[in-house]
Design an enzyme around this catalytic site. Structure first.
Site, PDB file in Angstrom:
ATOM      1  N   ALA A 112       0.830  -1.211   0.000  1.00 25.26           N
ATOM      2  CA  ALA A 112       0.000   0.000   0.000  1.00 25.26           C
ATOM      3  C   ALA A 112       0.862   1.258   0.000  1.00 25.26           C
ATOM      4  O   ALA A 112       0.590   2.217  -0.736  1.00 25.26           O
ATOM      5  CB  ALA A 112      -0.923  -0.005   1.215  1.00 25.26           C
ATOM      6  N   TYR A 113       1.909   1.254   0.801  1.00 25.83           N
ATOM      7  CA  TYR A 113       2.801   2.409   0.877  1.00 25.83           C
ATOM      8  C   TYR A 113       3.518   2.639  -0.449  1.00 25.83           C
ATOM      9  O   TYR A 113       3.554   3.755  -0.973  1.00 25.83           O
ATOM     10  CB  TYR A 113       3.805   2.196   2.006  1.00 25.83           C
ATOM     11  CG  TYR A 113       4.773   3.337   2.196  1.00 25.83           C
ATOM     12  CD1 TYR A 113       4.348   4.534   2.762  1.00 25.83           C
ATOM     13  CD2 TYR A 113       6.112   3.214   1.828  1.00 25.83           C
ATOM     14  CE1 TYR A 113       5.228   5.594   2.946  1.00 25.83           C
ATOM     15  CE2 TYR A 113       7.001   4.266   2.009  1.00 25.83           C
ATOM     16  CZ  TYR A 113       6.559   5.444   2.572  1.00 25.83           C
ATOM     17  OH  TYR A 113       7.437   6.488   2.732  1.00 25.83           O
ATOM     18  N   ALA A 114       4.064   1.553  -1.030  1.00 25.22           N
ATOM     19  CA  ALA A 114       4.774   1.672  -2.306  1.00 25.22           C
ATOM     20  C   ALA A 114       3.833   2.139  -3.410  1.00 25.22           C
ATOM     21  O   ALA A 114       4.214   2.955  -4.255  1.00 25.22           O
ATOM     22  CB  ALA A 114       5.411   0.330  -2.684  1.00 25.22           C
ATOM     23  N   SER A 148       1.205   4.047  -3.133  1.00 25.42           N
ATOM     24  CA  SER A 148       0.917   5.479  -2.976  1.00 25.42           C
ATOM     25  C   SER A 148       2.100   6.329  -3.424  1.00 25.42           C
ATOM     26  O   SER A 148       1.929   7.393  -4.013  1.00 25.42           O
ATOM     27  CB  SER A 148       0.566   5.791  -1.515  1.00 25.42           C
ATOM     28  OG  SER A 148       1.679   5.599  -0.651  1.00 25.42           O
TER      29      SER A 148
END
Length: 312
Positions: free
Chosen positions: A190-192, A194
């Site tokens: 999810a972080y990557a 975004s």
């Protein structure tokens, strides 16, 4: 002749060192003069990097608008800046309460930001949140929360402030991104995602607003590390996973990154990538030899699972 030859090398070293020192001094002085009197907005100013950016830009005479979602911490930062500032060369910072993930309030806050000085010269998009976990175990609700904070929040604020920059034909937007905007690391899907999305948006925006003399800059460190200490060793201490991903985890110190952001702003650089050699090799391997990169990641995952099974 022999003595002269022996002396040439140290003289060359001293001469080159002197030239480098003079160059760095000139660049530092120019950086300060370019930013002086400029209106600089810093989101998540209460984070480690946000505080250092606030300190650096305040010390060179920028007119700061400091944004954060905790008013008490903003006031603490304000007191710290005022306590060490020379009032003859600095401006009193203005504080604005902003939760970048609350998209409904961003436009209203953007107007409040513009009302502080009537314009914005430099916007530093620093706010973001992180999550770690297996992709299938992270809820869609949390996926959306990460995307709101790391993608929709920064672009919403940028879009709100951009018309003023375009009409004035002057301005700069800085995105503080991450190496994960360039490659994906397991357990951070999810972080990557975004960070990939944000980098893609600002790359496109750069080309669109260049004719209006608005500069778009992206600064991508590996990670922003804590003030003290090194990353904690994982359960996979003895594996090749350690060599590859723990090396990636040796991030940039907030002080060094804040100074690099100042240089990026003063020189209007489009893109800066701060990484150790291992991280740079990983990025280039992903770009030019993707199958090799995927094989290394897969091998690392297998070794990690083996270590975990042995410990059970």
């Amino acid at each position: 002749m022999g003595i002269l030859a022996v002396l040439i090398i140290p003289l060359l070293v001293i001469g080159i060192s002197g030239i480098v020192y003079i160059y760095q001094t000139v660049v530092q002085v120019m950086s300060k003069s370019v930013v002086r009197n400029k209106v600089v907005v810093i989101t998540d100013a209460i984070s480690g990097l946000g505080k250092e950016c606030s300190r650096v830009f305040h010390s060179v005479g920028a007119r700061l608008v400091l944004c954060g979602k905790n008013w008490e911490k903003l006031e603490t930062l304000y007191d710290a800046l005022i306590g060490v500032a020379d009032p003859s060369v600095t401006f009193t910072p203005k504080l604005v309460l902003l939760d970048i993930s609350d998209l409904d309030s961003v436009h209203e806050v953007a107007q409040e930001i513009q009302d502080c000085y009537g314009c914005v010269d430099i916007l530093i998009n620093n706010a973001s949140i992180k999550v770690k976990g297996e992709a299938q175990s992270v809820s869609l609700e949390l996926d959306r929360k990460i995307m709101d904070a790391n993608y929709f929040g920064p672009i919403t604020l940028t879009k709100a402030l951009l018309p003023n920059m375009i009409s004035r034909r002057s301005g700069q937007v800085v995105l503080v991104n991450n190496i994960q905007g360039r490659l994906g690391i397991p357990f951070r899907a999810a972080y990557a995602a975004s960070k990939h999305a944000a980098l893609g948006f600002f790359d496109c925006l750069r080309a669109e607003v260049q004719e209006f003399n608005v500069c778009i800059s992206t600064v991508s460190p590996t990670f922003i590390r804590a003030y003290h200490g090194q990353p904690e060793p994982g359960n996979w201490e003895a594996s090749m996973w350690k060599f590859f991903f723990r090396k990636l985890a040796y991030g940039v110190h907030p002080v060094a990154l804040a100074e690099e952001i100042l240089r990026t702003v003063s020189r209007r650089k489009h893109e800066v990538f701060l990484a150790n050699p291992t991280a740079k090799v990983a990025v280039y391997t992903r770009a030019f030899f993707p199958e090799l990169f995927f094989a290394i990641v897969a091998a690392g995952m297998k070794e990690k699972h083996k270590v975990l099974l042995l410990e059970k």
